[in-house]
Design a protein around this motif. Structure first.
Motif, PDB file in Angstrom:
ATOM      1  N   SER A   1       0.852  -1.188   0.000  1.00  0.00           N
ATOM      2  CA  SER A   1       0.000   0.000   0.000  1.00  0.00           C
ATOM      3  C   SER A   1       0.886   1.237   0.000  1.00  0.00           C
ATOM      4  CB  SER A   1      -0.925   0.015   1.215  1.00  0.00           C
ATOM      5  OG  SER A   1      -0.180   0.163   2.396  1.00  0.00           O
ATOM      6  N   LEU A   2       0.390   2.249  -0.631  1.00  0.00           N
ATOM      7  CA  LEU A   2       1.068   3.532  -0.672  1.00  0.00           C
ATOM      8  C   LEU A   2       0.035   4.567  -0.267  1.00  0.00           C
ATOM      9  CD1 LEU A   2       3.675   5.055  -1.389  1.00  0.00           C
ATOM     10  CD2 LEU A   2       2.780   5.309  -3.690  1.00  0.00           C
ATOM     11  N   ARG A   3       0.172   5.074   0.912  1.00  0.00           N
ATOM     12  CA  ARG A   3      -0.797   6.032   1.427  1.00  0.00           C
ATOM     13  C   ARG A   3      -0.387   7.450   1.039  1.00  0.00           C
ATOM     14  NH1 ARG A   3      -3.702   2.711   4.307  1.00  0.00           N
ATOM     15  NH2 ARG A   3      -2.823   1.171   5.690  1.00  0.00           N
ATOM     16  N   PRO A   4      -1.363   8.356   0.955  1.00  0.00           N
ATOM     17  CA  PRO A   4      -1.019   9.752   0.650  1.00  0.00           C
ATOM     18  C   PRO A   4      -0.112  10.345   1.724  1.00  0.00           C
ATOM     19  CG  PRO A   4      -3.382   9.386   0.447  1.00  0.00           C
ATOM     20  CD  PRO A   4      -2.798   8.147   1.047  1.00  0.00           C
ATOM     21  N   THR A   5       0.702  11.274   1.316  1.00  0.00           N
ATOM     22  CA  THR A   5       1.604  11.941   2.250  1.00  0.00           C
ATOM     23  C   THR A   5       0.772  12.765   3.229  1.00  0.00           C
ATOM     24  OG1 THR A   5       3.246  12.085   0.502  1.00  0.00           O
ATOM     25  CG2 THR A   5       3.585  13.468   2.422  1.00  0.00           C
ATOM     26  N   SER A   6       1.015  12.562   4.496  1.00  0.00           N
ATOM     27  CA  SER A   6       0.231  13.279   5.499  1.00  0.00           C
ATOM     28  C   SER A   6       0.799  14.687   5.700  1.00  0.00           C
ATOM     29  CB  SER A   6       0.240  12.521   6.825  1.00  0.00           C
ATOM     30  OG  SER A   6       1.529  12.519   7.381  1.00  0.00           O
ATOM     31  N   PRO A   7      -0.069  15.615   6.058  1.00  0.00           N
ATOM     32  CA  PRO A   7       0.412  16.977   6.322  1.00  0.00           C
ATOM     33  C   PRO A   7       1.455  17.026   7.437  1.00  0.00           C
ATOM     34  CG  PRO A   7      -1.971  16.962   6.122  1.00  0.00           C
ATOM     35  CD  PRO A   7      -1.526  15.536   6.127  1.00  0.00           C
ATOM     36  N   SER A   8       1.366  16.114   8.399  1.00  0.00           N
ATOM     37  CA  SER A   8       2.352  16.109   9.474  1.00  0.00           C
ATOM     38  C   SER A   8       3.742  15.729   8.954  1.00  0.00           C
ATOM     39  CB  SER A   8       1.917  15.156  10.593  1.00  0.00           C
ATOM     40  OG  SER A   8       1.834  13.834  10.115  1.00  0.00           O
TER      41      SER A   8
END
Length: 186
Positions: A11-18
Motif C-alpha cells: 500500500s502507498l498512502r497519501p503523504t500526510s500533512p504532518s
C-alpha cells in the motif's frame, strides 16, 4: 503472519500533512543551526538553483495534469464535446499493467518529491530568516537574501506540484457494473 494467503498487501498512502510539516521544520532548524555557525564558509546562493527547482516543479505539474487526464478522461470537457465525440471513455481504465505500474511510479516520485521539497523549503526558509535578520549587519547576507527568497518560493511550488501529482495518481472508483447484491433505487 501475513494478511492473506499471498502475503501482505502493498500500500502507498497519501503523504500526510504532518510528514510535510516535520520535514519542513527539520530542514529549517538544521539550516538555522548550521548557517549561524558556518555562514562565512557557505557558498553563495545563485538564481539558477531555483530555476532548476522550478523546472522540476513544472515537470511534476505536467505529469500531474497528464495523469489526471488519463485517469479521468471525461472531466473538464463540456457536455457538447462529450455528445459530439460519443460516450466518454470509462473513468479509471488503464490499458494494461504497464500503465498501472507507471502510475505507481509517478505516485512514488510524487511522495519523494513532496517530502524533499518540504525539507528544502524549510532549509531555504531557515536561511531566508537568518539572512533577513543579519542583512542589516552583513552586506553578504543582504546580497544573498533575494536568491534565498526565490529558493523558498521555488521549493514551495515544488512541494505543491508533487502533492498535486500524488493526488492525480489516485485511481477513481470503477463505474462499470453495479454490484448485484445492492438494491436498485428505481
Amino acid at each position: 503472519m501475513s494478511d492473506d494467503e499471498h502475503g501482505p498487501r502493498p500500500s502507498l498512502r497519501p503523504t500526510s500533512p504532518s510528514t510535510i510539516g516535520v520535514a519542513a521544520l527539520a530542514g529549517a532548524a538544521l539550516t538555522l543551526l548550521l548557517v549561524a555557525r558556518y555562514y562565512q564558509h557557505a557558498p553563495s546562493l545563485n538564481w539558477y538553483n531555483s530555476a532548476v527547482i522550478l523546472a522540476l516543479a513544472a515537470l511534476l505539474a505536467w505529469l500531474a495534469w497528464t495523469t489526471r487526464t488519463v485517469l479521468r478522461p471525461g472531466r473538464g470537457r463540456s457536455r457538447a464535446a462529450v455528445d459530439q465525440a460519443g460516450a466518454a471513455p470509462p473513468s479509471g481504465r488503464l490499458d494494461g499493467p504497464e500503465h498501472a505500474l507507471q502510475i505507481a511510479r509517478f505516485a512514488v516520485l510524487a511522495k519523494a518529491a513532496a517530502v524533499a521539497g518540504a525539507a528544502f523549503f524549510g532549509a531555504y526558509l531557515g536561511f531566508t530568516v537568518w539572512l533577513a535578520v543579519q542583512s542589516g549587519r552583513l552586506t553578504a547576507a543582504a546580497d544573498d537574501l533575494p536568491e534565498a527568497i526565490l529558493g523558498t518560493i521555488a521549493c514551495a511550488v515544488l512541494t505543491a506540484a508533487a502533492l498535486w501529482l500524488e493526488h492525480s495518481c489516485r485511481i477513481p472508483p470503477q463505474d462499470d457494473d453495479q454490484d448485484d447484491d445492492r438494491p436498485n433505487r428505481n
